[in-house]
Design an enzyme around this catalytic site. Structure first.
Site: not given
Length: 328
Positions: A107, A135, A137, A139, A190, A254, A276, A278
Site C-alpha cells: 500500500k 483491506g 488485514s 498478517a 490511510k 506499523r 517499515l 510506509e
C-alpha cells in the site's frame, strides 16, 4: 479467465507468509519465494518465517529462492515494499507467461514518479494483468486463520473474480472490484492518517481527539480519492474506511505505532525502530499529488511537516485546532 490452480507469493515476510498460508488453505499449490538467504533457510528448514514466529507453513507451500520457479504459477502475489516493487517486477517480467495476473499487496505510491502499484506493474511487465489486494488485514490474524475480509481489484471483472475465488477460504473472504484506483488510493492514504492517529494516541490527547482525527482523516481520504477518480463506494468499503478504521486504532499497525512514538517525543529515526512505516514514504508524495489537484488535506500536511522537521508535534496540533471554523 480460466481457474487458478497455482499461486506464487514473492516475499517471505509476515504478510507474504500469511498470504501463502491463505492460498494453501484455499486449495492452491503455493510457491513462496524469498530473496533473503537467512529467512529462506528458516522457511525451508523450520517451516517458519523469521518475521512470523510460531506459524508453521502449510504442507502445500514450497519455498524457493529461484524466481524462475515462482514465475511458473498461474497468478503471482507481489508482497514486497512499495518502493522496491518496480525492481522486483522488472526481474520477473521476462520469466512469466503472457496475461499472468500480478497482484500488488503493498500500500503506497512510488517516490519520484507518483505511480501507483498497478501502474508500476503495467510499465515493468506490460504483458501481465495488474491487480491489487488491499483491506483491513494484519498478517498475524490472517496467518492464524482469524476472520478477515479484503478487496481484490483488477480492470477486468473476470480477472478480479477469478483471483477472489482463488484466495477464498473459510476465514479469508475477498470481495472483487474493478475500481483499481480506488482500492489503491484507500490503502496508500490511510497509511498517512494512521500516523496522525498514532501521534494523537502517543500524545495522550484522549479518545475524543482520536475519533475526531480518524473521522477528519476519512474526509481527506474521500476528497483525495474522488479527485483521482475513485468511486465513492470504494472509499466507504474495506480498502478505504475499513482499512482506515483498523490502522487508526491499534499499535499492530506499523504506521500507528510509528505515530505513537512521534507523539511521545521520539525523533523520526528513533520512532522507525528499523521497521517499515510506509506512510512516512507516502506522506510527501501524497501531499504533492493533493496540491496538483487543489485538494485540501490539512492532516496530511501536518504529518508531512512533522516528518520533514518543519514543525513540532505540538505546533502541528495547535495549527489544526486553530484553523478557521467551517461547516462539516
Amino acid at each position: 479467465m480460466t481457474s487458478i490452480s497455482s499461486i506464487a507469493v514473492l516475499g517471505g515476510g509476515a504478510w507474504g507468509t500469511a498470504l501463502a498460508q491463505t492460498a494453501a488453505r484455499a486449495g492452491r499449490a503455493v510457491t513462496l519465494w524469498e530473496h533473503d538467504a537467512t529467512n529462506a533457510q528458516q522457511l525451508q528448514s523450520a517451516r517458519e518465517s523469521l518475521y512470523l514466529p510460531g506459524v508453521t507453513l502449510e504442507p502445500a507451500i514450497k519455498v524457493t529462492r529461484d524466481l524462475a520457479e515462482a514465475a511458473r504459477a498461474d497468478a503471482i502475489l507481489l508482497v514486497v515494499p512499495a518502493q522496491v516493487l518496480r525492481q522486483v517486477v522488472t526481474s520477473l517480467a521476462p520469466l512469466i507467461g503472457a496475461q499472468t495476473p500480478l497482484i500488488a499487496c503493498a500500500k503506497g505510491i512510488e517516490h519520484g514518479t507518483h505511480k501507483f502499484m498497478t501502474e508500476i506493474i503495467a510499465e515493468a511487465a506490460p504483458n501481465a494483468l495488474p491487480a491489487i489486494l488491499s483491506g483491513p488485514s494484519f498478517a498475524a490474524d490472517v496467518a492464524r486463520g482469524l476472520p478477515t475480509a479484503v478487496t481484490i481489484a483488477a480492470a477486468d471483472a473476470a480477472v478480479a473474480q477469478a483471483l477472489a475465488q482463488a484466495m477464498n477460504c473459510g476465514s479469508f473472504r475477498p470481495y472483487h472490484s474493478t475500481d483499481v484506483r480506488g482500492v489503491e488510493l484507500g490503502g496508500a492514504t490511510k497509511n498517512v492518517m494512521a500516523i496522525a492517529a498514532g501521534i494523537v494516541e502517543g500524545r495522550k490527547l484522549g479518545a475524543s481527539a482520536l475519533a475526531a482525527m480518524t473521522t477528519r482523516g476519512f474526509v481527506e481520504l474521500v476528497r483525495f480519492g474522488t479527485a483521482y477518480g475513485a468511486r465513492i463506494e470504494t472509499m466507504h468499503g474495506l480498502s478505504g474506511l475499513g482499512d482506515l478504521t483498523m490502522c487508526c486504532s491499534t499499535p499492530q499497525s506499523r504506521n500507528f505505532s510509528f505515530g505513537m512514538a512521534l507523539g511521545r517525543g521520539e525523533s523520526v529515526a528513533t520512532a522507525a525502530h528499523g521497521k517499515l512505516a510506509e506512510g512516512a514514504f507516502t506522506a510527501p508524495v501524497l501531499l504533492e499529488m493533493a496540491r496538483a489537484k487543489h485538494v485540501e488535506m490539512p492532516i496530511s500536511e501536518a504529518v508531512a511537516a512533522i516528518l520533514e522537521g518543519q514543525t513540532t508535534v505540538d505546533a502541528a496540533i495547535g495549527a489544526l485546532l486553530t484553523r478557521p471554523l467551517k461547516a462539516e
